[in-house]
Design a protein around this motif. Structure first.
Motif, short mmCIF file in Angstrom:
data_model
loop_
_atom_site.label_atom_id
_atom_site.label_comp_id
_atom_site.label_asym_id
_atom_site.label_seq_id
_atom_site.Cartn_x
_atom_site.Cartn_y
_atom_site.Cartn_z
N TYR A 70 35.01 34.19 44.87
CA TYR A 70 33.76 33.52 45.24
C TYR A 70 33.75 33.12 46.71
O TYR A 70 32.68 33.08 47.32
CB TYR A 70 33.54 32.31 44.33
CG TYR A 70 33.31 32.72 42.90
CD1 TYR A 70 32.05 33.07 42.45
CD2 TYR A 70 34.37 32.78 42.00
CE1 TYR A 70 31.83 33.47 41.14
CE2 TYR A 70 34.17 33.19 40.68
CZ TYR A 70 32.90 33.53 40.28
OH TYR A 70 32.69 33.95 38.97
N ALA A 71 34.88 32.83 47.30
CA ALA A 71 34.92 32.43 48.70
C ALA A 71 34.58 33.61 49.61
O ALA A 71 33.86 33.46 50.60
CB ALA A 71 36.29 31.87 49.05
N ARG A 72 35.07 34.80 49.28
CA ARG A 72 34.85 35.98 50.13
C ARG A 72 33.71 36.86 49.64
O ARG A 72 33.25 37.74 50.38
CB ARG A 72 36.13 36.79 50.23
CG ARG A 72 37.28 36.05 50.92
CD ARG A 72 38.41 37.01 51.26
NE ARG A 72 38.98 37.62 50.06
CZ ARG A 72 39.65 38.77 50.05
NH1 ARG A 72 39.81 39.45 51.16
NH2 ARG A 72 40.15 39.24 48.93
N GLY A 73 33.30 36.70 48.40
CA GLY A 73 32.22 37.52 47.87
C GLY A 73 32.65 38.90 47.44
O GLY A 73 31.85 39.85 47.50
N ILE A 74 33.87 39.03 46.96
CA ILE A 74 34.41 40.33 46.57
C ILE A 74 34.59 40.38 45.06
O ILE A 74 35.18 39.48 44.45
CB ILE A 74 35.74 40.61 47.28
CG1 ILE A 74 35.49 40.71 48.79
CG2 ILE A 74 36.39 41.89 46.76
CD1 ILE A 74 36.75 40.87 49.61
N ALA A 75 34.08 41.45 44.43
CA ALA A 75 34.17 41.60 42.98
C ALA A 75 35.58 41.99 42.56
O ALA A 75 36.22 42.83 43.21
CB ALA A 75 33.18 42.66 42.52
N LEU A 76 36.07 41.40 41.49
CA LEU A 76 37.41 41.68 40.97
C LEU A 76 37.37 42.05 39.50
O LEU A 76 38.34 41.83 38.77
CB LEU A 76 38.31 40.45 41.19
CG LEU A 76 38.51 40.00 42.64
CD1 LEU A 76 39.32 38.71 42.69
CD2 LEU A 76 39.20 41.09 43.46
N PHE A 77 36.26 42.61 39.04
CA PHE A 77 36.10 42.93 37.62
C PHE A 77 37.08 44.03 37.20
O PHE A 77 37.07 45.13 37.77
CB PHE A 77 34.67 43.40 37.34
CG PHE A 77 33.63 42.40 37.73
CD1 PHE A 77 33.42 41.25 36.98
CD2 PHE A 77 32.86 42.59 38.87
CE1 PHE A 77 32.46 40.33 37.34
CE2 PHE A 77 31.90 41.67 39.24
CZ PHE A 77 31.70 40.54 38.48
N ALA A 78 37.90 43.74 36.23
CA ALA A 78 38.84 44.72 35.68
C ALA A 78 39.21 44.29 34.27
O ALA A 78 39.60 43.14 34.05
CB ALA A 78 40.10 44.82 36.55
N TYR A 87 34.75 46.87 41.27
CA TYR A 87 36.05 46.31 41.61
C TYR A 87 36.37 46.57 43.09
O TYR A 87 36.33 47.70 43.58
CB TYR A 87 37.17 46.90 40.75
CG TYR A 87 38.51 46.28 41.05
CD1 TYR A 87 38.89 45.06 40.48
CD2 TYR A 87 39.40 46.89 41.95
CE1 TYR A 87 40.10 44.47 40.78
CE2 TYR A 87 40.61 46.29 42.26
CZ TYR A 87 40.96 45.09 41.67
OH TYR A 87 42.16 44.51 41.98
N GLY A 88 36.69 45.50 43.81
CA GLY A 88 37.03 45.59 45.22
C GLY A 88 35.85 45.67 46.16
O GLY A 88 36.03 45.70 47.39
N VAL A 89 34.62 45.69 45.63
CA VAL A 89 33.43 45.81 46.47
C VAL A 89 33.09 44.47 47.13
O VAL A 89 33.12 43.42 46.48
CB VAL A 89 32.23 46.32 45.65
CG1 VAL A 89 30.94 46.26 46.46
CG2 VAL A 89 32.49 47.75 45.18
N ASP A 90 32.77 44.52 48.41
CA ASP A 90 32.35 43.33 49.15
C ASP A 90 30.85 43.11 48.88
O ASP A 90 30.00 43.65 49.57
CB ASP A 90 32.61 43.54 50.64
CG ASP A 90 32.34 42.29 51.47
OD1 ASP A 90 31.60 41.40 51.01
OD2 ASP A 90 32.86 42.20 52.59
#
Length: 332
Positions: A70-78, A87-90
């Motif tokens: 949430y701080a960087r706005g990067i998805a970590l769905f796995a 996953y890994g998308v900004d």
């Protein structure tokens, strides 16, 4: 008015929100395929946001499920059955560079946290110092709030504040309480949870047992945590909570079985707790001050079990606006 997005497993909603009184305007909403490709998902989100009359340079609030940085706005769905292509998308950069009217900033917040912030500031949780929120849908979302701040540790709080990381009968909670778990237990691949609920209301024993087992189990997991956290209210939202007439009795039964410390009070309305007026004092999160402590007016050890207030679909939007409006934004 603050522009916000709520990104869910089946839909995306954009709206303009006043976090002081929870007023929501200029809403746009559309279906979202959580199993689609990254560009398809982001394209749907951008089109929904572009349909909103938001000014260029505005700070947006975005409620999105985890796992997510949430701080960087990067998805970590796995391994969660949705949004895996992201996953890994900004996502933050995708919104900053992709919207027709470029935002000045984007504040991301966990969707369950946003739901509880919204309900605490202007909804069912207003007036409670310590309140827990649960969202029931594709999975189990959770949030623990004390004195206007989301808590991710402390007595009663699960690891990272995530109830989905707990277990029921030695298995992950979502193997028993989630859309996929309910449908797998029911055994009809063509049904949805709404269908199971309708059949339970019509008197089908199998459907009723499946739902009772799921929500009684949820209550047994929650009961001791609510007692240890000292919650005076539990607010239950999400698409499955739309079948409140079936969810509530089983949930309360499980809460009673799960903890001998506390009494689970029905969700009768408190007529003295209306939304705060415009310009009300702000909490540290930017939400309106909840006013008198309803929890203090309840007997010690009692927890009120409630569904959302009048506009359940708006709670996460209001919470996202609170996150975007605060200098010290809550992180998921």
């Amino acid at each position: 008015m603050i522009p916000v997005l709520e990104i869910g497993g089946t839909h995306v909603t954009a709206a303009l929100v006043d976090p002081r009184d929870g007023h929501v305007t200029a809403r746009t909403r559309g279906p979202l395929d959580a199993h689609g490709g990254a560009e398809d998902i982001l394209g749907t989100v951008r089109r929904c946001a572009d349909g909103l009359p938001a000014p260029a340079g505005a700070r947006w609030g975005v409620a999105v499920p985890g796992p997510f940085d949430y701080a960087r706005g990067i998805a970590l769905f796995a391994g969660v059955g949705k949004f895996e292509a992201l996953y890994g998308v900004d996502v933050r950069t995708a919104l900053l560079d992709g919207l027709r009217k470029r935002p000045g900033d984007v504040a991301f917040v966990n969707d369950a946290h946003a739901f509880l912030l919204g309900e605490w500031s202007t909804g069912a949780g207003r007036g409670h110092r310590r309140v827990v929120g649960i969202t029931l849908g594709t999975g189990v979302g959770s949030a623990f709030l004390a004195d206007g701040r989301i808590r991710e540790s402390g007595p009663g709080v699960p690891p990272e504040g995530r109830l989905d990381l707990t277990e029921l009968d030695g298995r992950p909670l979502e193997d028993s309480v989630s859309r996929r778990a309910i449908l797998a237990r029911y055994g009809d691949r063509d049904a949805d949870v709404r269908d199971v609920a309708e059949r339970a209301r019509a008197g089908e024993g199998r459907a009723r047992r499946v739902l009772d087992d799921a929500f009684t189990g949820l209550g047994t997991v929650l009961g001791p945590r609510l007692a240890d956290f000292g919650a005076s209210a539990l607010v239950v939202g999400g698409s499955i909570a739309g079948s409140w007439d079936l969810v509530a009795p089983a949930l309360r039964s499980g809460l009673a079985a799960g903890s001998g410390r506390g009494r689970w009070v029905p969700d009768d309305a408190d007529p003295g707790a209306g939304p705060p007026p415009p310009g009300a004092p702000q909490s540290p999160e930017g939400a309106a001050s909840p006013g008198p402590d309803r929890g203090a007016r309840a007997a010690a050890g009692h927890t009120r079990v409630m569904k959302p207030a009048d506009r359940p679909e708006d709670a996460a939007l209001i919470g996202a606006a609170c996150a975007a409006s605060a200098e010290d934004r809550p992180r998921g």
